[in-house]
Write an enzyme that holds these catalytic residues in place. Structure first.
Site, PDB file in Angstrom:
ATOM      1  N   ASP A 179       2.335  -4.977   6.632  1.00 36.21           N
ATOM      2  CA  ASP A 179       1.946  -3.641   7.089  1.00 36.21           C
ATOM      3  C   ASP A 179       0.447  -3.476   6.886  1.00 36.21           C
ATOM      4  O   ASP A 179      -0.011  -2.534   6.250  1.00 36.21           O
ATOM      5  CB  ASP A 179       2.730  -2.572   6.321  1.00 36.21           C
ATOM      6  CG  ASP A 179       2.527  -1.187   6.925  1.00 36.21           C
ATOM      7  OD1 ASP A 179       2.085  -1.106   8.083  1.00 36.21           O
ATOM      8  OD2 ASP A 179       2.796  -0.195   6.231  1.00 36.21           O
ATOM      9  N   GLN A 223       4.053  10.187   0.410  1.00 34.36           N
ATOM     10  CA  GLN A 223       5.471   9.937   0.569  1.00 34.36           C
ATOM     11  C   GLN A 223       5.708   9.132   1.824  1.00 34.36           C
ATOM     12  O   GLN A 223       5.211   9.472   2.892  1.00 34.36           O
ATOM     13  CB  GLN A 223       6.199  11.282   0.660  1.00 34.36           C
ATOM     14  CG  GLN A 223       7.637  11.145   1.065  1.00 34.36           C
ATOM     15  CD  GLN A 223       8.424  12.408   0.814  1.00 34.36           C
ATOM     16  OE1 GLN A 223       7.851  13.451   0.500  1.00 34.36           O
ATOM     17  NE2 GLN A 223       9.727  12.317   0.959  1.00 34.36           N
ATOM     18  N   LYS A 228       5.437   4.067  -8.206  1.00 36.50           N
ATOM     19  CA  LYS A 228       6.100   3.994  -6.905  1.00 36.50           C
ATOM     20  C   LYS A 228       7.596   4.147  -7.140  1.00 36.50           C
ATOM     21  O   LYS A 228       8.234   3.280  -7.739  1.00 36.50           O
ATOM     22  CB  LYS A 228       5.779   2.658  -6.231  1.00 36.50           C
ATOM     23  CG  LYS A 228       6.200   2.621  -4.775  1.00 36.50           C
ATOM     24  CD  LYS A 228       5.558   1.456  -4.051  1.00 36.50           C
ATOM     25  CE  LYS A 228       5.930   1.494  -2.568  1.00 36.50           C
ATOM     26  NZ  LYS A 228       5.270   0.448  -1.803  1.00 36.50           N
TER      27      LYS A 228
END
Lengths: 256, 212
Positions: free
Chosen positions: A167, A33, A54
């Site tokens: 990221d 999560q 997702k």
């Protein structure tokens, strides 16, 4: 970001919420999560095809119209980047299905360890007392070096088509096997740009992640950059820019 | 060979699919005319098997159409036309029927009937009987092997505007080096599988993004 509720039972969006005893597909199991999304493991079409779901649940504190718009935007941005990468031959999970109204994205299941786990396995000696340990290290070092090279090439390939991951950490890359191809995952923050600055920041984030993963990993990162620099035309310039980024950190504009 | 195969898609147990695959169909014009006049007995998703790459390709369209049905978001008249529409990478409904549905010179067809709670009298048996009586063609299996023979990969690529990477000129000389650093014989093995699989992945992605 999430409302502070100890809710372990998460409600799934349709059609994943209607599981009867007759349904052969497995009930989705929660894997992880984040602030925005929940990732489940489930199946697509047939019970033998695993996939990742997702799901971006709606945020009760946002205005419903804004909430819908943001969810839609973010799901579509991620899906578009993934399809683009697939078209260009960068290994990423395939988009199997999407429903931006309900807030979910179905992605191909990528088996394998994260780079982080690989590094841990490589760099943590199982048997430090064994005197032969040092000698065993050599073939592994070569393997490790090759892994770094392939990470560099993968990131270079991604950047060469104008996609910035956004990221890039050691948790977002999965080699299907230690010698196999590396698949990048989690494009939730990905953007499409060709600016050196963005590429350099992407690399900088990865560098910090390496340093945080393991003290010895920082040394290894040089192998990643070496492979990266030679892999495509803009590589060297991005590396040059990385030196500036190192000096000042991730944020160029000093706002916020 | 089973002329009609019944199956349920994952997460959609309430909407069983009854799929008939037929090769060398002689009465396509008739089937098409029944569709055009809106004869309810001929309410199927009739698809040209030439533009189907694989079973997954076909079923992904069904998944999207049934999901739209259950969310009350059908863009077309019913779930069957929605399946044909879902195959198309763009939002032009008429064009999707022309390209993925039946035209007069279609040879091989796939006929899909979606079961619903409101239509309990539609069963594998009833669909089989109706299709066997009204489609003049040779029953084939709903399998990748069938589509490997009936499918026209060049046409599929064109419909989805996907260039053949192997024939396209690499943008830079360093391109081969970029193939994730895996070179040598091990990347050659299974390359064919990877190719079809990759085409399929891109197509599924384009279908999923349609309408966005």
């Amino acid at each position: 970001m999430m409302p502070a509720q100890p809710s372990i039972q998460v409600s799934l969006p349709p059609p994943f919420n209607s599981h009867s005893v007759h349904d052969q597909s497995k009930t989705p199991t929660l894997l992880t999560q984040g602030a925005e999304a929940l990732v489940f493991r489930t199946t697509f079409l047939t019970p033998s095809t695993p996939c990742a779901l997702k799901y971006r649940p709606s945020k009760p504190y946002r205005h419903p119209i804004l909430d819908k718009g943001l969810t839609r935007q973010r799901i579509l941005a991620e899906a578009r980047v993934l399809v683009r990468c697939r078209k260009e031959g960068v290994r990423v999970p395939a988009v199997l299905a999407a429903d931006w109204e309900a807030g979910w994205l179905l992605l191909e299941w990528i088996p394998g360890w994260t780079i982080r786990r690989c590094l841990d396995a490589f760099l943590t000696p199982e048997d430090t007392e064994s005197p032969s340990h040092r000698n065993d290290d050599n073939p592994r070092a070569a393997e490790l070096k090759d892994l770094m090279r392939r990470i560099g090439l993968t990131v270079a390939h991604l950047h060469s088509i104008g996609v910035i991951h956004g990221d890039l950490t050691t948790n977002q890359q999965l080699p299907t096997s230690l010698a196999g191809t590396i698949t990048l995952i989690d494009f939730g923050l990905a953007v499409q740009t060709t600016q050196d600055e963005d590429k350099a920041v992407d690399l900088y984030v990865l560098e910090r992640a390496f340093a945080a993963t393991h003290p010895a990993a920082e040394e290894l990162f040089r192998g990643v950059l070496e492979a990266y620099g030679g892999a495509y035309n803009g590589g060297r310039q991005a590396l040059k820019r990385l030196e500036d980024v190192r000096l000042r950190g991730r944020k160029r504009s000093m706002i916020g | 060979m089973a002329a009609v195969q019944a199956l349920a898609l994952g997460h959609l147990p309430g909407n069983p699919l009854f799929v008939g695959t037929f090769r060398d169909v002689k009465n396509v014009s008739f089937l098409r005319s029944q569709l055009l006049t809106g004869n309810p007995d001929y309410e199927y998703a009739f698809i040209d098997a030439e533009v189907i790459l694989s079973t997954t390709h076909l079923l992904a369209a069904c998944f999207r159409a049934i999901n739209n049905l259950n969310a009350n978001r059908l863009k077309t008249r019913n779930v069957h036309s929605e399946i044909v529409f879902a195959l198309s990478p763009n939002n032009n409904i008429a064009e999707s029927f022309r390209r993925f549905g039946l035209v007069d010179d279609t040879k091989h067809i796939v006929a899909i009937k979606v079961g619903m709670s409101t239509t309990p009298d539609i069963t594998e048996e009833s669909v089989r009987r109706h299709l066997m009586a009204n489609v003049e063609g040779n029953a084939a299996a709903l399998a990748d092997a069938t589509f490997a023979e009936t499918g026209n990969v060049a046409r599929i690529r064109k419909l989805y505007k996907i260039q053949d990477q192997s024939s396209a000129q690499p943008k830079s000389q360093k391109q081969p080096k970029l193939a994730n650093g895996v070179t040598g014989p091990e990347s050659k093995a299974g390359e064919d599988f990877n190719k079809v699989n990759d085409l399929e992945s891109i197509i599924l992605g384009l279908m999923a993004l349609k309408g966005s």
